[in-house]
Design a protein around this motif. Structure first.
Motif, PDB file in Angstrom:
ATOM      1  N   ASP A  75      92.571  -6.016   4.938  1.00  0.00           N
ATOM      2  CA  ASP A  75      91.812  -6.847   5.876  1.00  0.00           C
ATOM      3  C   ASP A  75      91.946  -8.332   5.536  1.00  0.00           C
ATOM      4  N   ARG A  78      95.243  -9.578   6.772  1.00  0.00           N
ATOM      5  CA  ARG A  78      95.229  -9.807   8.224  1.00  0.00           C
ATOM      6  C   ARG A  78      94.451 -11.083   8.549  1.00  0.00           C
ATOM      7  N   THR A  79      93.331 -11.293   7.874  1.00  0.00           N
ATOM      8  CA  THR A  79      92.567 -12.523   8.080  1.00  0.00           C
ATOM      9  C   THR A  79      93.419 -13.739   7.750  1.00  0.00           C
ATOM     10  N   TYR A  82      96.003 -14.423  10.536  1.00  0.00           N
ATOM     11  CA  TYR A  82      95.412 -15.023  11.737  1.00  0.00           C
ATOM     12  C   TYR A  82      94.972 -16.460  11.472  1.00  0.00           C
ATOM     13  N   ALA A  83      94.322 -16.711  10.336  1.00  0.00           N
ATOM     14  CA  ALA A  83      93.880 -18.061  10.020  1.00  0.00           C
ATOM     15  C   ALA A  83      95.060 -19.021   9.911  1.00  0.00           C
ATOM     16  N   ASP A 110      85.326 -11.049   1.168  1.00  0.00           N
ATOM     17  CA  ASP A 110      84.810 -11.347   2.498  1.00  0.00           C
ATOM     18  C   ASP A 110      83.300 -11.167   2.605  1.00  0.00           C
ATOM     19  N   GLN A 122      87.372 -17.171   7.679  1.00  0.00           N
ATOM     20  CA  GLN A 122      87.021 -16.089   8.595  1.00  0.00           C
ATOM     21  C   GLN A 122      86.780 -16.619  10.003  1.00  0.00           C
ATOM     22  N   ALA A 125      90.127 -17.369  11.639  1.00  0.00           N
ATOM     23  CA  ALA A 125      90.795 -16.126  12.029  1.00  0.00           C
ATOM     24  C   ALA A 125      90.172 -15.546  13.290  1.00  0.00           C
ATOM     25  N   ARG A 126      88.844 -15.587  13.379  1.00  0.00           N
ATOM     26  CA  ARG A 126      88.164 -15.075  14.575  1.00  0.00           C
ATOM     27  C   ARG A 126      88.534 -15.886  15.804  1.00  0.00           C
TER      28      ARG A 126
END
Length: 254
Positions: A75, A78-79, A82-83, A110, A122, A125-126
């Motif tokens: 995870d 993946r974060t 994306y970030a 996290d 985070q 990434a979101r």
């Protein structure tokens, strides 16, 4: 290696995720301490500061990626991916600190939301994931004279790689181009594989096919007549479909 024995440098890399992971590898094995981390295309050299140019290594990047998955978590990997695609100029510095902290703390990194860096990465990434998800529904392709389907977007973040995977699965037998006008890049899919290319800022869009304008007109008519006048809610509409997404959407251009 203790931080006080490392050499502080301004790190410059090629702007790829593999290049960034090579920066992390250099931190642990080459004794550097990044004062700042910048993409080569955006780097502004200082007169009196040391520069350290990272040579991207596929092997080193793979080692770091594997270590993140095993020693921290999948995870977190993946974060990080994306970030990395976000847009703030200091994103690389924040992401570097996040990964280093992850190797120290482990798979619970996290959960440390009181840590400003963890919280920020985070959030980045979101934001990337949310924007990419919206564009999977807001992308509007138009047929060109060459039979290739063209879509222009204007995203805040660098989301082309996410969209490429999405549309390669859903339009796998069709040639298409998604043009990121804000970042002057595009992903080109030939029906089998895709590639990323740089695009000049003044590059005009390809000419539309002869019947494309008529099809767009029909779609706009459908969009305008489908709505029930008494139930129109502009505020809710803007929440679901923000104004910044509409510039390249067919139903709002005509």
């Amino acid at each position: 290696m203790p931080s006080n024995t490392r050499k502080q440098v301004d790190v410059v890399f090629d702007g790829t995720f593999e290049g960034f992971l090579s920066v992390v590898h250099a931190y642990y094995y080459d004794g550097i301490l990044p004062r700042s981390i910048q993409c080569a295309d955006e780097y502004q050299p200082a007169i009196i500061q040391d520069e350290y140019f990272i040579v991207t290594s596929h092997n080193n990047a793979k080692k770091v990626a594997t270590a993140i998955s095993k020693k921290i978590s999948i995870d977190v990997k993946r974060t990080a991916q994306y970030a990395f695609l976000s847009s703030p100029p200091d994103r690389y510095d924040a992401l570097f600190q996040y990964i280093v902290a992850g190797f120290k703390i482990g798979h619970t990194i996290d959960n440390h939301l009181q840590n400003e860096i963890v919280h920020r990465v985070q959030k980045l990434a979101r934001e990337v994931g949310r924007e990419a998800h919206r564009y999977t529904g807001f992308c509007r392709f138009e047929e060109t004279t060459h039979g290739i389907y063209y879509c222009a977007i204007d995203p805040v973040n660098h989301i082309l790689s996410i969209l490429a995977n999405h549309f390669a699965d859903r339009l796998m037998n069709q040639s298409w181009v998604i043009h990121d006008k804000k970042h002057h890049e595009a992903v080109v899919y030939d029906g089998h594989d895709y590639a990323f290319v740089n695009v000049n800022a003044d590059q005009p869009p390809p000419p539309m096919a002869a019947n494309e304008k008529e099809i767009q007109g029909l779609w706009t008519m459908y969009f305008n007549t489908l709505a029930i006048e008494a139930r129109k809610n502009p505020k809710l509409h803007r929440q679901i479909m923000p104004l910044r997404f509409r510039n390249e959407m067919t139903e709002f251009k005509n």
